[in-house]
Enzyme design. Sequence first.
Site, PDB file in Angstrom:
ATOM      1  N   TRP A 188      -6.052  12.232   4.672  1.00 26.86           N
ATOM      2  CA  TRP A 188      -5.845  12.485   3.490  1.00 26.86           C
ATOM      3  C   TRP A 188      -4.526  12.011   2.867  1.00 26.86           C
ATOM      4  CZ3 TRP A 188      -7.903  18.037   2.251  1.00 26.86           C
ATOM      5  CH2 TRP A 188      -9.353  18.287   2.832  1.00 26.86           C
ATOM      6  N   ASP A 193      -1.626 -13.484   6.214  1.00 24.06           N
ATOM      7  CA  ASP A 193      -2.768 -13.260   6.139  1.00 24.06           C
ATOM      8  C   ASP A 193      -3.374 -12.867   7.586  1.00 24.06           C
ATOM      9  OD1 ASP A 193      -5.822 -13.099   6.459  1.00 24.06           O
ATOM     10  OD2 ASP A 193      -6.242 -15.283   5.939  1.00 24.06           O
ATOM     11  N   GLY A 253       0.818  -1.111  -0.111  1.00 23.45           N
ATOM     12  CA  GLY A 253      -0.018   0.078  -0.088  1.00 23.45           C
ATOM     13  C   GLY A 253       0.790   1.249  -0.135  1.00 23.45           C
ATOM     14  N   GLN A 254       0.304   2.402   0.010  1.00 29.70           N
ATOM     15  CA  GLN A 254       0.965   3.880  -0.080  1.00 29.70           C
ATOM     16  C   GLN A 254       1.873   3.852   0.913  1.00 29.70           C
ATOM     17  OE1 GLN A 254      -1.108   7.581  -1.454  1.00 29.70           O
ATOM     18  NE2 GLN A 254      -2.838   6.361  -0.780  1.00 29.70           N
ATOM     19  N   THR A 256      -7.336   6.739  11.761  1.00 32.50           N
ATOM     20  CA  THR A 256      -7.686   7.897  10.738  1.00 32.50           C
ATOM     21  C   THR A 256      -8.542   8.973  11.192  1.00 32.50           C
ATOM     22  OG1 THR A 256      -9.242   8.030   8.730  1.00 32.50           O
ATOM     23  CG2 THR A 256      -9.942   6.190  10.291  1.00 32.50           C
ATOM     24  N   TYR A 309     -16.530   2.765   7.892  1.00 27.64           N
ATOM     25  CA  TYR A 309     -14.978   2.861   7.843  1.00 27.64           C
ATOM     26  C   TYR A 309     -14.711   3.457   8.931  1.00 27.64           C
ATOM     27  CZ  TYR A 309     -10.395   4.559   6.597  1.00 27.64           C
ATOM     28  OH  TYR A 309      -9.048   5.053   6.779  1.00 27.64           O
ATOM     29  N   THR A 367      -9.978   0.267   3.128  1.00 27.99           N
ATOM     30  CA  THR A 367      -9.925   1.720   3.007  1.00 27.99           C
ATOM     31  C   THR A 367     -10.656   2.323   2.109  1.00 27.99           C
ATOM     32  OG1 THR A 367      -8.177   1.770   1.445  1.00 27.99           O
ATOM     33  CG2 THR A 367      -7.463   1.947   3.883  1.00 27.99           C
TER      34      THR A 367
END
Length: 282
Positions: A152, A38, A11-12, A103, A127, A64
Amino acid sequence: MKNILVTGSKGQLGIALQAVSSRFPGFTLIPAGRDDLDISDADAISDYFSSHDFDAVVNCAAYTEVDKAETEEDAAFLLNFQAPLLLAEAALAKGCMFIHLSTDYVFDGRSSRPYTEDAETSPQTIYGASKLRGEAAVLGTNPGAIVLRTSWLYSQNGTNFALRMQELMKEKESLNVVFDQTGTPTYAPDLAVAIFTILSHPAPEGGIYHFSNEGVATWYDFAVAIKELTGAACKLQPVTSEQYPTAAMRPAYSVLNKGKIKAAFGLEIPYWKDSLAVCLGK
């Protein structure tokens, strides 16, 4: 030399951690994508933890898809609550440090001042609810763990606002962009540097910390900055959230107060526009 297990390594943030790791020679990363581990399977975690040597775990894996989560609640809670709980338990048993990412969506967005770590939470989406449940599970199981809330997130990789805007600005003559949602863009490599700084601390205190870049912006501001830096000709039209409906409600205001993390770890955090210029190679 410290070995660091990075879940969600494709991921990012996982990619960003690997990209900046050369700046922190005291660490070796062990990247683990979903094909390697996993994280929703307790037995798989137990086997992996017993067969690999590492000193810390950074959990970058998450569900996400904010809008899809509204109809995929089980999938969201599996990855954002149950999996972090299993990882936190395993890290505690192994005696290694655990850093978990969360988040700004844990807040309702009704504030007008930057949220501190102890501000009241009230997620308005599946979420956000799944991430908040994950935070509680991690810290309830492993009080020495660190939960990093961010907002963000963008980079040169993955799916994010900065990349999508660049694509759309090349394809379209005009774009509508929401101007009544306020927060702060976070450049993934800057967050990665913060994580390495925490990992470098001899005895970091567990708990919740906030991290984003400095400054405040709306999505429209973010788009305008991208347009200016890239020289795109596309015309940008500011619109309200009501004019751009989504399945999941976005927080109207989700600026994070970063005083705690800066004081605890001596961080100097770049201004969001400066980091955006770095991302775009300008």
